[in-house]
Design an enzyme around this catalytic site. Structure first.
Site, PDB file in Angstrom:
ATOM      1  N   CYS A  47     -24.788 -11.343  29.069  1.00 13.42           N
ATOM      2  CA  CYS A  47     -23.809 -11.871  28.102  1.00 13.42           C
ATOM      3  C   CYS A  47     -24.008 -13.368  27.881  1.00 13.42           C
ATOM      4  O   CYS A  47     -23.881 -13.862  26.756  1.00 13.42           O
ATOM      5  CB  CYS A  47     -22.380 -11.614  28.581  1.00 13.42           C
ATOM      6  SG  CYS A  47     -21.993  -9.872  28.734  1.00 13.42           S
ATOM      7  N   ARG A 125     -21.625  -3.709  23.830  1.00 17.27           N
ATOM      8  CA  ARG A 125     -22.163  -4.798  22.982  1.00 17.27           C
ATOM      9  C   ARG A 125     -22.162  -4.301  21.532  1.00 17.27           C
ATOM     10  O   ARG A 125     -23.131  -3.673  21.089  1.00 17.27           O
ATOM     11  CB  ARG A 125     -23.575  -5.169  23.423  1.00 17.27           C
ATOM     12  CG  ARG A 125     -23.652  -5.598  24.881  1.00 17.27           C
ATOM     13  CD  ARG A 125     -25.042  -6.003  25.311  1.00 17.27           C
ATOM     14  NE  ARG A 125     -25.114  -6.045  26.765  1.00 17.27           N
ATOM     15  CZ  ARG A 125     -24.659  -7.046  27.525  1.00 17.27           C
ATOM     16  NH1 ARG A 125     -24.138  -8.109  26.942  1.00 17.27           N
ATOM     17  NH2 ARG A 125     -24.740  -6.992  28.828  1.00 17.27           N
TER      18      ARG A 125
END
Ligand code: BEZ
Length: 211
Positions: A47, A125
């Site tokens: 991330c 995601r």
């Protein structure tokens, strides 16, 4: 129930606390394209690379491509602020775009970012590209374990903007500056016109032109 917004749908509206203050999505969307993306958790390695990738493009997206960014994860605003500060101190990269603090999972459920087969408590995601009229134009989902590709996200935005502006389509692996596909003729007269045109033609239904 977990909603899954689809291409062509009106973007689901919401108000949320973000790292740049309280935001109503439809207000933020007014007059600009938006890339709205989720990540599983703050202070995680993949991330951090992804958010830094978005941050490195944030000024160009905004100033050159009329596109604002917005992130989201199921973390508190305190966690988001601490992570933004941590990355800025470690790397000098500042996430200037708002990151939604979705601790009650309201927005991630509304936007189909929570996919229980992958995780019941963290967003996958997801990437949504929304046009200035609030219509969802493109959806991507990646699992927790695979980071996204900034080059492809940017290419997809520019391809979408090109198709809308010029009423054309973009072929496989299209990049800005490449030829685009002209929609097939819809009448015999249009076919005749096409056959006599200077378009680059494989056949009447597959014709390209430079912009
Ligand atoms: C990561 O960003 O590194 C990550 C987050 C959640 C699950 C797996 C990886």
């Amino acid at each position: 129930m977990n909603n899954i917004p689809r291409i062509g749908d009106q973007a689901p509206d919401f108000e949320a606390i973000t790292t740049t203050g309280k935001i109503k999505f439809s207000d933020y969307n007014q007059g600009s394209w938006i890339i709205f993306f989720s990540h599983p958790a703050d202070f995680t390695p993949v991330c951090t690379t992804e958010m830094s990738g978005f941050a490195l493009e944030q000024d160009t997206f905004f100033a050159v491509h009329n596109c604002k960014l917005m992130g989201l994860s199921i973390d508190s605003i305190h966690s988001h602020i601490a992570w933004v500060d941590n990355v800025r101190k470690n790397t000098g990269v500042l996430f200037k775009f708002p990151i939604v603090a979705d601790i009650d999972m309201h927005v991630s459920q509304l936007w189909g970012m929570l996919q229980p087969g992958e995780s019941e408590t963290a967003a996958v995601r997801a990437v949504f590209i929304i046009d200035p009229n609030g219509i969802i134009r493109l959806v991507m989902y990646y699992p927790m374990s695979v980071g996204r590709n900034m080059g492809e996200i940017k290419r997809a935005l520019l391809a979408l903007q090109t198709t809308v502006e010029h009423k054309v389509a973009c072929p496989l692996n299209w990049q800005p500056g490449d030829k685009v596909i002209v929609p097939p003729p819809k009448s015999v007269d249009a076919l005749e016109e096409r056959l006599n045109s200077d378009l680059e033609m494989v056949d009447f239904y597959l014709a390209k032109k430079a912009l």
